[in-house]
Write a protein that holds these residues in place. Sequence first.
Motif, PDB file in Angstrom:
ATOM      1  N   THR A 190      23.826  15.421 -65.695  1.00  0.00           N
ATOM      2  CA  THR A 190      23.561  14.926 -64.344  1.00  0.00           C
ATOM      3  C   THR A 190      24.832  14.448 -63.647  1.00  0.00           C
ATOM      4  OG1 THR A 190      23.076  12.732 -65.218  1.00  0.00           O
ATOM      5  CG2 THR A 190      21.205  14.230 -64.922  1.00  0.00           C
ATOM      6  N   ALA A 191      24.684  14.212 -62.338  1.00  0.00           N
ATOM      7  CA  ALA A 191      25.778  13.713 -61.511  1.00  0.00           C
ATOM      8  C   ALA A 191      25.200  12.880 -60.381  1.00  0.00           C
ATOM      9  CB  ALA A 191      26.585  14.875 -60.941  1.00  0.00           C
ATOM     10  N   THR A 192      25.964  11.899 -59.953  1.00  0.00           N
ATOM     11  CA  THR A 192      25.484  10.996 -58.906  1.00  0.00           C
ATOM     12  C   THR A 192      25.911  11.407 -57.506  1.00  0.00           C
ATOM     13  OG1 THR A 192      27.408   9.607 -59.334  1.00  0.00           O
ATOM     14  CG2 THR A 192      25.341   8.983 -60.410  1.00  0.00           C
ATOM     15  N   GLY A 193      26.878  12.312 -57.376  1.00  0.00           N
ATOM     16  CA  GLY A 193      27.368  12.668 -56.051  1.00  0.00           C
ATOM     17  C   GLY A 193      27.324  14.155 -55.784  1.00  0.00           C
ATOM     18  N   CYS A 194      26.266  14.800 -56.176  1.00  0.00           N
ATOM     19  CA  CYS A 194      26.126  16.250 -56.110  1.00  0.00           C
ATOM     20  C   CYS A 194      24.981  16.618 -55.159  1.00  0.00           C
ATOM     21  CB  CYS A 194      25.819  16.758 -57.531  1.00  0.00           C
ATOM     22  SG  CYS A 194      25.464  18.513 -57.682  1.00  0.00           S
ATOM     23  N   TYR A 254      17.038  14.023 -59.630  1.00  0.00           N
ATOM     24  CA  TYR A 254      16.645  12.791 -60.331  1.00  0.00           C
ATOM     25  C   TYR A 254      15.219  12.393 -59.969  1.00  0.00           C
ATOM     26  CZ  TYR A 254      21.115  11.122 -62.321  1.00  0.00           C
ATOM     27  OH  TYR A 254      22.242  10.942 -63.077  1.00  0.00           O
ATOM     28  N   LYS A 255      14.867  12.538 -58.704  1.00  0.00           N
ATOM     29  CA  LYS A 255      13.516  12.171 -58.243  1.00  0.00           C
ATOM     30  C   LYS A 255      12.467  13.005 -58.973  1.00  0.00           C
ATOM     31  CE  LYS A 255      10.654  12.177 -54.047  1.00  0.00           C
ATOM     32  NZ  LYS A 255       9.693  13.224 -54.381  1.00  0.00           N
ATOM     33  N   ASP A 256      12.673  14.298 -59.025  1.00  0.00           N
ATOM     34  CA  ASP A 256      11.714  15.194 -59.688  1.00  0.00           C
ATOM     35  C   ASP A 256      11.656  14.952 -61.197  1.00  0.00           C
ATOM     36  OD1 ASP A 256      10.974  16.670 -57.304  1.00  0.00           O
ATOM     37  OD2 ASP A 256      12.954  17.593 -57.412  1.00  0.00           O
ATOM     38  N   ILE A 257      12.816  14.708 -61.795  1.00  0.00           N
ATOM     39  CA  ILE A 257      12.845  14.441 -63.237  1.00  0.00           C
ATOM     40  C   ILE A 257      12.097  13.147 -63.534  1.00  0.00           C
ATOM     41  CG2 ILE A 257      14.330  13.935 -65.212  1.00  0.00           C
ATOM     42  CD1 ILE A 257      16.432  15.822 -63.832  1.00  0.00           C
ATOM     43  N   ASP A 269      29.507   4.126 -66.760  1.00  0.00           N
ATOM     44  CA  ASP A 269      28.118   4.268 -67.194  1.00  0.00           C
ATOM     45  C   ASP A 269      27.227   3.248 -66.487  1.00  0.00           C
ATOM     46  OD1 ASP A 269      28.344   6.452 -69.030  1.00  0.00           O
ATOM     47  OD2 ASP A 269      29.224   5.100 -70.492  1.00  0.00           O
ATOM     48  N   GLU A 270      27.708   2.032 -66.326  1.00  0.00           N
ATOM     49  CA  GLU A 270      26.923   0.994 -65.643  1.00  0.00           C
ATOM     50  C   GLU A 270      26.688   1.343 -64.181  1.00  0.00           C
ATOM     51  OE1 GLU A 270      29.251  -2.507 -66.364  1.00  0.00           O
ATOM     52  OE2 GLU A 270      28.438  -2.785 -68.383  1.00  0.00           O
ATOM     53  N   GLU A 271      27.725   1.849 -63.507  1.00  0.00           N
ATOM     54  CA  GLU A 271      27.584   2.232 -62.096  1.00  0.00           C
ATOM     55  C   GLU A 271      26.613   3.397 -61.937  1.00  0.00           C
ATOM     56  OE1 GLU A 271      32.014   0.911 -60.494  1.00  0.00           O
ATOM     57  OE2 GLU A 271      31.744   2.893 -61.413  1.00  0.00           O
ATOM     58  N   ILE A 272      26.667   4.342 -62.854  1.00  0.00           N
ATOM     59  CA  ILE A 272      25.757   5.492 -62.808  1.00  0.00           C
ATOM     60  C   ILE A 272      24.313   5.010 -62.981  1.00  0.00           C
ATOM     61  CG2 ILE A 272      25.057   7.598 -64.029  1.00  0.00           C
ATOM     62  CD1 ILE A 272      28.127   7.874 -64.770  1.00  0.00           C
ATOM     63  N   HIS A 273      24.106   4.150 -63.957  1.00  0.00           N
ATOM     64  CA  HIS A 273      22.764   3.624 -64.205  1.00  0.00           C
ATOM     65  C   HIS A 273      22.245   2.854 -62.982  1.00  0.00           C
ATOM     66  CE1 HIS A 273      19.314   2.184 -66.401  1.00  0.00           C
ATOM     67  NE2 HIS A 273      19.613   0.945 -66.027  1.00  0.00           N
ATOM     68  N   SER A 274      23.072   2.023 -62.399  1.00  0.00           N
ATOM     69  CA  SER A 274      22.665   1.262 -61.208  1.00  0.00           C
ATOM     70  C   SER A 274      22.310   2.199 -60.065  1.00  0.00           C
ATOM     71  CB  SER A 274      23.781   0.320 -60.763  1.00  0.00           C
ATOM     72  OG  SER A 274      23.966  -0.700 -61.702  1.00  0.00           O
ATOM     73  N   PHE A 275      23.125   3.225 -59.840  1.00  0.00           N
ATOM     74  CA  PHE A 275      22.858   4.199 -58.784  1.00  0.00           C
ATOM     75  C   PHE A 275      21.491   4.852 -58.978  1.00  0.00           C
ATOM     76  CE2 PHE A 275      22.725   8.610 -57.445  1.00  0.00           C
ATOM     77  CZ  PHE A 275      23.082   8.524 -56.108  1.00  0.00           C
ATOM     78  N   CYS A 276      21.226   5.288 -60.209  1.00  0.00           N
ATOM     79  CA  CYS A 276      19.978   6.007 -60.486  1.00  0.00           C
ATOM     80  C   CYS A 276      18.752   5.109 -60.359  1.00  0.00           C
ATOM     81  CB  CYS A 276      20.032   6.639 -61.873  1.00  0.00           C
ATOM     82  SG  CYS A 276      21.253   7.950 -61.973  1.00  0.00           S
ATOM     83  N   THR A 277      18.853   3.892 -60.847  1.00  0.00           N
ATOM     84  CA  THR A 277      17.694   3.003 -60.766  1.00  0.00           C
ATOM     85  C   THR A 277      17.465   2.536 -59.337  1.00  0.00           C
ATOM     86  OG1 THR A 277      19.059   1.123 -61.468  1.00  0.00           O
ATOM     87  CG2 THR A 277      17.773   2.241 -63.166  1.00  0.00           C
ATOM     88  N   ASN A 324      18.422   4.147 -56.451  1.00  0.00           N
ATOM     89  CA  ASN A 324      18.110   5.242 -55.531  1.00  0.00           C
ATOM     90  C   ASN A 324      16.923   6.102 -55.950  1.00  0.00           C
ATOM     91  OD1 ASN A 324      20.314   5.154 -53.415  1.00  0.00           O
ATOM     92  ND2 ASN A 324      21.492   5.044 -55.303  1.00  0.00           N
ATOM     93  N   TYR A 325      16.662   6.187 -57.256  1.00  0.00           N
ATOM     94  CA  TYR A 325      15.604   7.076 -57.733  1.00  0.00           C
ATOM     95  C   TYR A 325      14.613   6.375 -58.654  1.00  0.00           C
ATOM     96  CZ  TYR A 325      18.507  10.588 -55.594  1.00  0.00           C
ATOM     97  OH  TYR A 325      19.231  11.312 -54.677  1.00  0.00           O
ATOM     98  N   ASN A 326      14.777   5.092 -58.857  1.00  0.00           N
ATOM     99  CA  ASN A 326      13.868   4.301 -59.689  1.00  0.00           C
ATOM    100  C   ASN A 326      13.677   4.927 -61.069  1.00  0.00           C
ATOM    101  OD1 ASN A 326      12.255   2.033 -60.131  1.00  0.00           O
ATOM    102  ND2 ASN A 326      10.407   3.109 -59.506  1.00  0.00           N
ATOM    103  N   THR A 327      14.763   5.469 -61.622  1.00  0.00           N
ATOM    104  CA  THR A 327      14.658   6.139 -62.925  1.00  0.00           C
ATOM    105  C   THR A 327      14.351   5.135 -64.024  1.00  0.00           C
ATOM    106  OG1 THR A 327      17.052   5.991 -63.242  1.00  0.00           O
ATOM    107  CG2 THR A 327      16.199   8.048 -62.332  1.00  0.00           C
ATOM    108  N   LYS A 328      13.475   5.577 -64.924  1.00  0.00           N
ATOM    109  CA  LYS A 328      13.094   4.760 -66.072  1.00  0.00           C
ATOM    110  C   LYS A 328      13.474   5.430 -67.396  1.00  0.00           C
ATOM    111  CE  LYS A 328       9.326   2.592 -63.537  1.00  0.00           C
ATOM    112  NZ  LYS A 328       9.509   3.315 -62.286  1.00  0.00           N
ATOM    113  N   PHE A 329      13.739   6.727 -67.351  1.00  0.00           N
ATOM    114  CA  PHE A 329      14.142   7.414 -68.577  1.00  0.00           C
ATOM    115  C   PHE A 329      15.556   6.970 -68.953  1.00  0.00           C
ATOM    116  CE2 PHE A 329      14.776  10.347 -64.973  1.00  0.00           C
ATOM    117  CZ  PHE A 329      16.142  10.571 -65.032  1.00  0.00           C
ATOM    118  N   PRO A 330      15.851   6.987 -70.253  1.00  0.00           N
ATOM    119  CA  PRO A 330      17.153   6.494 -70.700  1.00  0.00           C
ATOM    120  C   PRO A 330      18.297   7.442 -70.337  1.00  0.00           C
ATOM    121  CG  PRO A 330      15.899   7.335 -72.553  1.00  0.00           C
ATOM    122  CD  PRO A 330      14.990   7.390 -71.357  1.00  0.00           C
TER     123      PRO A 330
END
Length: 180
Positions: A31-35, A41-44, A74-82, A84-90
């Motif tokens: 995955t990537a945060t700026g692509c 991420y939303k669909d996943i 890694d922390e910034e990526i996790h923060s971005f995903c949670t 912006n996309y409310n990700t719960k998967f690890p």
Amino acid sequence: MGFYDYSVQTPKGDEVSMKSFEGKVVLVVNTATGCGFTPHYKDIEEMYEKYHDQGFEVVDVPCNQFAGQTPGTDEEIHSFCTLNYNTKFPQMKKSDVNGENELPLFRFLKDQKGFEGFGKGPAALAMNVLLKGIDKDYKNNPEIKWNFTKFVIDRKGNVVARFEPTAKMTDVALCVESLL
């Protein structure tokens, strides 16, 4: 060696053995945060929420090898995903998926399911043009071509499908659903 013989690291350095996913359907994705494909991420996450109780897992490996589109920690990526996309998967540790420092898991996945093309449509055409400028032989090697390449593993550890980032997420979901 098979899928269950590999492991990846969490951002804290803990090993996650693929053996812990035995008997489950697994989606492994870089995955990537700026692509342009980051909205995947939303669909996943929707798939994860819908199918997790039926034995579906996600192995998310952030990667910065494609146009530097995952520059954060890694922390910034996790923060971005949670956020912006409310990700719960690890999420796993940011890692390489091609080249000298690639994760052995990704070498295995590429050996099992090589590149078969980007399909049709505007995104596929754009990816073909982009990749010709990066690797003139891209069609003839199994390397990961871009962010959000997805591999689906069945409950027995078989790599059953590879989806390039241009694939419709509905097709990915149908594949996962068929294995549950």
